[in-house]
Design an enzyme around this catalytic site. Structure first.
Site, PDB file in Angstrom:
ATOM      1  N   ASN A  10       0.871  -1.179   0.000  1.00 23.41           N
ATOM      2  CA  ASN A  10       0.000   0.000   0.000  1.00 23.41           C
ATOM      3  C   ASN A  10       0.908   1.229   0.000  1.00 23.41           C
ATOM      4  O   ASN A  10       1.456   1.582   1.031  1.00 23.41           O
ATOM      5  CB  ASN A  10      -0.907  -0.009   1.238  1.00 23.41           C
ATOM      6  N   HIS A 104      -9.568   1.219   4.855  1.00 24.18           N
ATOM      7  CA  HIS A 104      -8.280   1.458   5.528  1.00 24.18           C
ATOM      8  C   HIS A 104      -8.491   2.459   6.661  1.00 24.18           C
ATOM      9  O   HIS A 104      -9.306   3.377   6.549  1.00 24.18           O
ATOM     10  CB  HIS A 104      -7.263   1.995   4.522  1.00 24.18           C
ATOM     11  N   GLU A 106      -6.899   4.929   7.595  1.00 22.15           N
ATOM     12  CA  GLU A 106      -6.730   6.345   7.214  1.00 22.15           C
ATOM     13  C   GLU A 106      -7.980   6.873   6.520  1.00 22.15           C
ATOM     14  O   GLU A 106      -8.342   8.047   6.679  1.00 22.15           O
ATOM     15  CB  GLU A 106      -5.475   6.503   6.333  1.00 22.15           C
ATOM     16  N   GLY A 182       2.130   2.368  10.613  1.00 17.93           N
ATOM     17  CA  GLY A 182       3.058   3.481  10.412  1.00 17.93           C
ATOM     18  C   GLY A 182       3.757   3.946  11.679  1.00 17.93           C
ATOM     19  O   GLY A 182       4.391   4.996  11.696  1.00 17.93           O
ATOM     20  N   GLY A 243       2.743  -0.951   4.341  1.00 16.74           N
ATOM     21  CA  GLY A 243       2.882   0.448   3.957  1.00 16.74           C
ATOM     22  C   GLY A 243       4.346   0.796   3.777  1.00 16.74           C
ATOM     23  O   GLY A 243       4.968   0.500   2.757  1.00 16.74           O
TER      24      GLY A 243
HETATM   25  C1  PEP Z   1      -0.841   0.239   5.942  1.00 13.31           C
HETATM   26  O1  PEP Z   1      -0.794   1.349   5.454  1.00 13.31           O
HETATM   27  O2  PEP Z   1      -1.805  -0.478   5.676  1.00 13.31           O
HETATM   28  C2  PEP Z   1       0.241  -0.196   6.817  1.00 13.31           C
HETATM   29  C3  PEP Z   1       0.133  -1.349   7.416  1.00 13.31           C
HETATM   30  O3  PEP Z   1       1.313   0.652   6.953  1.00 13.31           O
HETATM   31  P1  PEP Z   1       2.729   0.309   7.666  1.00 13.31           P
HETATM   32  O4  PEP Z   1       3.207  -0.986   7.101  1.00 13.31           O
HETATM   33  O5  PEP Z   1       3.603   1.463   7.309  1.00 13.31           O
HETATM   34  O6  PEP Z   1       2.459   0.215   9.124  1.00 13.31           O
END
Ligand code: PEP
Length: 263
Positions: A10, A104, A106, A182, A243
């Site tokens: 992603n 998601h 976000e 994140g 991510g």
């Molecule tokens: C995501 O955006 O779905 C995610 C899991 O991000 P990260 O791997 O950066 O934690």
């Protein structure tokens, strides 16, 4: 029940068309001659879908390029019309998009998407034969307040409302604890496995044992090359939604290699 793991990058709002090209060329050269027992998916921003489709799905793309599937990071719940800024499922189909990330955290927290909106988008995606990567997950306050199971149950039940067993079979669930996305903080393998087993049990209550045994449940939240193997060894974890660590071809590749069997 053997489920093929699915590793999806992603990219969020990173990588325009030229950076997409750099990534794909590098990733393909690194995977040359290797096959993994895993499905590999890249979800770029909308603006890079056309370039990604060209790089992966034109006649000139190499054998290992065709093996990578394309996901969108969102879709509209509407077909067409006066919806400024929206992108429809039929438009996505023109870019060889097969998956769409929906729900998601976000999208939920920054853009106010509700379980109801997410449910409408899942239905719309299935009308166009797109496969939803349906994200669910609790905040730290919800977990610490003892509400983990209630939150997950509500998200699953509302998000999948009136989704048929046939459409569920084309859906992937991504369990992503919000506190791990994140942040660099990963759920322990035990926390992740417990949550995944719970998610599978809710699917069994709603659809029965066989669909529950078949559905793939990805883990997401600070997955890196160093923790992929331990997480992916858990019986109910079937790949990852990644991510930050999927922005670099080498670390995305190492996560796939460490988290899946080589064929
Ligand atoms: C995501 O955006 O779905 C995610 C899991 O991000 P990260 O791997 O950066 O934690």
């Amino acid at each position: 029940m053997s489920r093929k793991p699915i590793f999806a990058a992603n990219w969020k709002m990173h990588k325009g068309p030229s950076e997409t090209e750099d990534f794909v060329k590098s990733f393909l050269s690194k995977t040359q001659g290797k096959t993994f027992h895993a499905e590999i998916v890249i979800a770029p921003p909308f603006a890079s879908l056309a370039r990604l489709a060209e790089l992966l799905h034109t006649a000139s793309a190499g054998q290992n390029a065709h093996a990578i599937q394309i996901a969108a990071q969102n879709c509209s719940e509407y077909d067409a019309g006066a919806y400024t800024g929206e992108v429809s499922v039929l438009m996505l189909r023109e870019f060889y998009v097969h998956y769409v990330i929906l729900g998601h955290s976000e999208r939920r927290s920054i853009f106010g998407e509700t379980d109801k909106t997410i449910n409408a988008k899942i239905h719309k995606a299935r009308e166009a034969n797109l496969k939803p990567i349906f994200c669910i997950g609790e905040t730290l306050a919800e977990r610490e307040g003892g509400n983990l199971e209630t939150v997950l149950r509500t998200q699953i039940t509302e998000g999948l409302r009136d989704v048929s067993e046939k459409d569920l079979a084309e859906t992937v669930i991504a369990y992503e604890p919000v506190w791990a996305i994140g942040t660099g903080v990963t759920a322990t393998a035990e926390q992740a496995q417990d949550a995944h087993a719970f998610v599978r049990s809710v699917i069994a209550e709603l659809y029965g044992a066989e669909p529950a045994a078949k559905i793939r449940i990805q883990y997401g939240g600070s997955v890196k090359p160093g923790n992929a193997a331990e997480l992916m060894a858990c019986p109910d974890i079937d790949g990852a939604l990644i991510g930050g660590a999927a922005l670099e071809p080498q670390s995305f590749l190492e996560i796939i290699a460490n988290g899946s069997a080589t064929e």
